[in-house]
Design a protein around this motif. Structure first.
Motif, short mmCIF file in Angstrom:
data_model
loop_
_atom_site.label_atom_id
_atom_site.label_comp_id
_atom_site.label_asym_id
_atom_site.label_seq_id
_atom_site.Cartn_x
_atom_site.Cartn_y
_atom_site.Cartn_z
N VAL A 28 -4.07 38.08 0.81
CA VAL A 28 -3.40 36.91 0.23
C VAL A 28 -4.43 35.95 -0.34
O VAL A 28 -4.23 35.37 -1.42
CB VAL A 28 -2.53 36.21 1.28
CG1 VAL A 28 -1.92 34.92 0.72
CG2 VAL A 28 -1.43 37.13 1.77
N PHE A 29 -5.54 35.79 0.37
CA PHE A 29 -6.61 34.91 -0.12
C PHE A 29 -7.14 35.39 -1.46
O PHE A 29 -7.36 34.58 -2.38
CB PHE A 29 -7.74 34.84 0.91
CG PHE A 29 -8.94 34.07 0.43
CD1 PHE A 29 -8.93 32.68 0.41
CD2 PHE A 29 -10.07 34.74 -0.01
CE1 PHE A 29 -10.04 31.97 -0.04
CE2 PHE A 29 -11.18 34.04 -0.47
CZ PHE A 29 -11.16 32.65 -0.47
N THR A 73 -7.16 26.93 0.00
CA THR A 73 -6.72 28.29 -0.28
C THR A 73 -6.78 29.16 0.96
O THR A 73 -5.88 29.97 1.22
CB THR A 73 -7.58 28.91 -1.40
OG1 THR A 73 -7.56 28.06 -2.55
CG2 THR A 73 -7.05 30.29 -1.79
N SER A 77 -3.51 30.75 2.70
CA SER A 77 -3.46 32.20 2.84
C SER A 77 -2.99 32.59 4.23
O SER A 77 -2.18 33.52 4.40
CB SER A 77 -4.85 32.81 2.57
OG SER A 77 -5.27 32.53 1.26
#
Length: 247
Positions: A28-29, A73, A77
């Motif tokens: 996801v990151f 972020t 994530s």
């Protein structure tokens, strides 16, 4: 020897589950890191809309313009990957649960994720606009509110965690009733103390203004009442389950 083999097997399974959870967050990151600057602009929107025309956000540290969006972020994530992380937890503990326990834990994992997201959404769309409007309205004359982006991010993440965890109250109540730590009737008797307690927590977990304190305390009280109702249902079902159904 059999016990040692069983322990090794469980440790290998745990390592596999932890690795999968970490990889889900990392994936996801990687998907979000390109949009790090846009994500920070989105999270800063409630404050920027409340600031007067002569004020703006600033970066007081040389590298904060990079690290603040990067940190945001990373945290987002993890938030987004929470369903996958909880799925790995469920996959590890499910084989050791009874049938009635599986019927309880699976909905709780889903509900806890949903409630955490709802808490964050409530903070962003309801609390932030009201709180920032209040903060900017009490700025002394001649003072310009140029907020540091790192300080703002720390403040926002703190509020997200506070509201996300506070919205988990029904889950905590259901678990306490299910394990026998307390009963719905006992919680109802303690309602006056709970009301005082949620306002005290609202004072401790939010900025020192009555608006954000009340906006946290009232939902916590409502969630407490919802938790008592759901806890009563689960307690009733637990009493109705026969021993044969629990194996």
């Amino acid at each position: 020897m059999a016990d040692q083999n069983s322990l090794v097997t469980h440790l290998i399974e745990l390592r596999s589950r932890v690795l999968k959870a970490f990889l889900s967050v990392f994936f996801v990151f990687l998907c979000l890191v390109y949009f790090a600057q846009d994500l920070y602009l989105w999270i800063a929107t409630p404050l920027q809309e409340a600031l007067p025309d002569n004020a703006q956000m600033i970066a007081t540290d040389v590298a904060s313009s990079f690290f603040a969006p990067f940190k945001l972020t990373m945290v987002l994530s993890f938030f987004i990957a929470i369903p996958m992380v909880l799925y790995q937890i469920w996959g590890f503990i499910a084989p050791g649960l009874y049938k009635n326990e599986k019927r309880l834990i699976a909905p709780l994992l889903f509900s806890s994720t949903l409630l955490f997201y709802l808490g964050m959404a409530f903070a962003y769309y309801v609390v932030f606009p009201l709180a920032f409007a209040f903060f900017t309205s009490v700025i002394p004359e001649g003072i310009v509110n140029n907020t540091d982006i790192s300080s703002y991010l720390n403040f926002v993440l703190k509020i997200f965690f506070a509201f996300g965890l506070s919205f988990e109250i029904p889950i905590a109540i259901v678990l306490m009733c299910w394990t026998g730590m307390t009963t719905p009737d006992s919680l109802r008797e303690k309602r006056p103390y709970v009301i005082v307690g949620v306002f005290v927590l609202g004072m401790l977990l939010t900025p020192p203004d009555i608006i954000s304190q009340t906006l946290l305390a009232i939902p916590m009280w409502i969630l407490f009442e919802c938790g008592v109702i759901v806890g009563s249902i689960y307690t009733r079902k637990k009493k109705e389950d026969s021993p044969e159904e629990q194996i």
